[in-house]
Design a protein around this motif. Structure first.
Motif, PDB file in Angstrom:
ATOM      1  N   GLY A  18       0.838  -1.190   0.000  1.00 50.21           N
ATOM      2  CA  GLY A  18       0.000   0.000   0.000  1.00 50.21           C
ATOM      3  C   GLY A  18       0.874   1.241   0.000  1.00 50.21           C
ATOM      4  N   TYR A  19       1.046   1.818   1.149  1.00 52.52           N
ATOM      5  CA  TYR A  19       1.830   3.049   1.281  1.00 52.52           C
ATOM      6  C   TYR A  19       3.313   2.730   1.448  1.00 52.52           C
ATOM      7  CZ  TYR A  19       2.325   2.040   6.224  1.00 52.52           C
ATOM      8  OH  TYR A  19       2.664   1.451   7.410  1.00 52.52           O
ATOM      9  N   THR A  37       1.943   7.812  -0.612  1.00 51.00           N
ATOM     10  CA  THR A  37       1.283   6.816  -1.465  1.00 51.00           C
ATOM     11  C   THR A  37       1.652   7.100  -2.916  1.00 51.00           C
ATOM     12  OG1 THR A  37      -0.721   8.160  -1.413  1.00 51.00           O
ATOM     13  CG2 THR A  37      -0.645   6.289   0.081  1.00 51.00           C
ATOM     14  N   TYR A  68       8.469   0.249   1.422  1.00 50.58           N
ATOM     15  CA  TYR A  68       7.109  -0.258   1.587  1.00 50.58           C
ATOM     16  C   TYR A  68       7.143  -1.325   2.670  1.00 50.58           C
ATOM     17  CZ  TYR A  68       5.833   1.895  -2.888  1.00 50.58           C
ATOM     18  OH  TYR A  68       5.571   2.785  -3.903  1.00 50.58           O
TER      19      TYR A  68
END
Length: 124
Positions: A18-19, A37, A68
């Motif tokens: 994700g982020y 992000t 990440y």
């Protein structure tokens, strides 16, 4: 344990994450981390408008990293090194290398003699 990620395979690898944390360094040599992000567009990470300190750091020291974190405990982190530049109000990072990484601990099967499917030693 590390597994190299070819730059043309980054898009596929990002599906598991994700982020990221964007790591920059300022003139004082202190690291600075922010959660971002990024979007990978045409081989370049687009991060959007950076904060004041992040933007200033990237201009002075354009070598940055995106980290990440793993989606699950014991999973791989994706670490991407790159070169940052400000393009208008957007920070862009051109990746130079990528690696999937996780600690090699006694609790992890990769350190045991009966190596699991993801145990892949790196060539020297």
């Amino acid at each position: 344990m590390s597994i190299k990620v070819e730059l043309d395979a980054l898009d596929a690898a990002l599906g598991d994450f994700g982020y990221a944390y964007l790591l920059t360094t300022g003139t004082d040599a202190k690291p600075h981390a922010v959660a971002v992000t990024p979007a990978l567009v045409d081989g370049v990470f687009r991060i959007g408008e950076p904060g004041r300190r992040t933007g200033a750091n990237a201009q002075v020291h354009p070598i940055v990293s995106l980290v990440y974190p793993p989606a699950t405990p014991g999973g791989y982190s994706l670490i991407v090194d790159g070169e940052a530049e400000l393009a208008g109000s957007e920070l862009r990072v051109r990746p130079t290398s990528g690696v999937l990484h996780r600690p090699a601990t006694a609790e992890h099967p990769a350190t045991n003699p009966g190596c699991e499917a993801d145990c892949r030693p790196l060539a020297n």
